[in-house]
Design an enzyme around this catalytic site. Structure first.
Site, short mmCIF file in Angstrom:
data_model
loop_
_atom_site.label_atom_id
_atom_site.label_comp_id
_atom_site.label_asym_id
_atom_site.label_seq_id
_atom_site.Cartn_x
_atom_site.Cartn_y
_atom_site.Cartn_z
N LEU A 93 42.82 36.63 32.65
CA LEU A 93 42.16 37.64 33.48
C LEU A 93 42.68 37.53 34.91
O LEU A 93 42.91 36.43 35.40
CB LEU A 93 40.65 37.41 33.47
CG LEU A 93 39.96 37.45 32.11
CD1 LEU A 93 38.48 37.15 32.26
CD2 LEU A 93 40.15 38.80 31.45
N ASP A 94 42.84 38.68 35.57
CA ASP A 94 43.25 38.63 36.98
C ASP A 94 42.01 38.58 37.87
O ASP A 94 40.88 38.55 37.38
CB ASP A 94 44.19 39.78 37.32
CG ASP A 94 43.51 41.14 37.24
OD1 ASP A 94 42.28 41.18 37.26
OD2 ASP A 94 44.22 42.15 37.15
N SER A 95 42.24 38.59 39.19
CA SER A 95 41.09 38.39 40.09
C SER A 95 40.09 39.54 40.02
O SER A 95 38.88 39.32 40.13
CB SER A 95 41.60 38.21 41.52
OG SER A 95 42.40 39.31 41.89
N ASP A 97 39.48 41.35 37.34
CA ASP A 97 38.74 41.15 36.08
C ASP A 97 37.65 40.10 36.28
O ASP A 97 36.55 40.24 35.76
CB ASP A 97 39.68 40.66 34.97
CG ASP A 97 40.74 41.68 34.62
OD1 ASP A 97 40.45 42.88 34.72
OD2 ASP A 97 41.86 41.28 34.25
N ARG B 43 47.64 47.20 44.67
CA ARG B 43 47.85 45.80 44.36
C ARG B 43 49.06 45.23 45.10
O ARG B 43 49.07 44.08 45.52
CB ARG B 43 48.07 45.63 42.84
CG ARG B 43 47.92 44.23 42.35
CD ARG B 43 48.18 44.18 40.88
NE ARG B 43 46.99 44.35 40.06
CZ ARG B 43 46.13 43.37 39.83
NH1 ARG B 43 46.31 42.20 40.35
NH2 ARG B 43 45.09 43.58 39.07
#
Lengths: 138, 114
Positions: A93-95, A97, B43
């Site tokens: 998971l990324d930040s 998420d 991003r």
């Protein structure tokens, strides 16, 4: 004579009237963040009782957090999901998420986690420990 | 401006969305998707750059607006009556506020410039 008959019929009417039943348990509201892929019918998961005032056990908290992650579609490898899983290293998971997961945990346990503490939660274990330390969590 | 600020803005935005669209799953998930999409688009921005700061400020403003100035209504009958979901965060001013037009609220702002 007439009076007793009247009373009897009145009593019967009262008995026949539908009584309002006090709900003793309400169904678990599914998390609004993650839609369940499939809802597993289980007598224990279908109702949540509020009568017990005792705190949550570690197993309960861990189970509920893991269920939540199981239903999170961004978790690619469910086999890596266990009590020690790191959101980023193990579950991919990324930040962003992670923010969503922590918010779903807040919703699940009906608490609000302040930003600073929320930022420090990066693994299942950290989340479980945080919830266990909260007296308001249920 | 750091990574944490972006995450805080994202969290704040999600919180605001669930306050504004409480009980409306369709709007709520659409709002969450939209928030996510916009954060994904940015991003690549360098942390601390001017554009980065601008985008975070924008996200915080959207969050504030959703929380304080968006109220959902649900039709309750055929005569066109609505029940409004006014909550504790909804900005409510009185007539004096509107005359003053304080800077930090929408009170007193005209809806059209012409």
């Amino acid at each position: 004579m007439f009076r007793t008959a009247l009373l009897r019929s009145a009593r019967q009417a009262v008995r026949a009237a539908p009584r309002w039943q006090a709900p003793i348990a309400r169904p678990v509201a599914r998390s609004s963040l993650f839609q369940a892929k499939q809802i597993t019918p289980s007598a224990f998961q279908a109702v949540r009782c509020y009568s017990a005032s005792a705190g949550l056990s570690k197993e309960q908290v861990e189970g509920r957090i893991m269920d939540l992650l199981k239903n999170f579609d961004k978790v690619t490898d469910v086999s890596k999901l266990n009590g020690e899983s790191h959101f980023h290293n193990d579950l991919g998971l990324d930040s962003l998420d992670t923010v969503e997961v922590v918010m779903a945990i807040e919703e699940e346990f009906s608490i609000e986690i302040p930003d600073k503490e929320a930022d420090a939660i990066h693994s299942v274990k950290q989340a479980v420990d945080y919830i266990l330390a909260q007296p308001d969590a249920h | 401006m750091s990574h944490e600020m972006a995450l805080a803005a994202y969290r704040n935005l999600l919180r605001s969305a669930s306050i504004a669209f409480r009980g409306d799953m369709r709007m709520l998930s659409a709002a969450r998707l939209e928030a996510r999409k916009n954060f994904e688009n940015n991003r690549g921005l360098a942390s601390g750059s001017e554009e980065y700061t601008k985008q975070i400020t924008h996200a915080q403003e959207v969050a504030k607006f959703l929380r304080e100035n968006v109220v959902q209504g649900q039709a309750i009958d055929a005569e066109g009556r609505y029940r409004l979901n006014i909550h504790e965060h909804t900005e409510r001013g009185d007539n004096e506020d509107i005359k003053k037009g304080k800077g930090n609220t929408l009170a007193g702002t005209k809806c059209c410039s012409s």
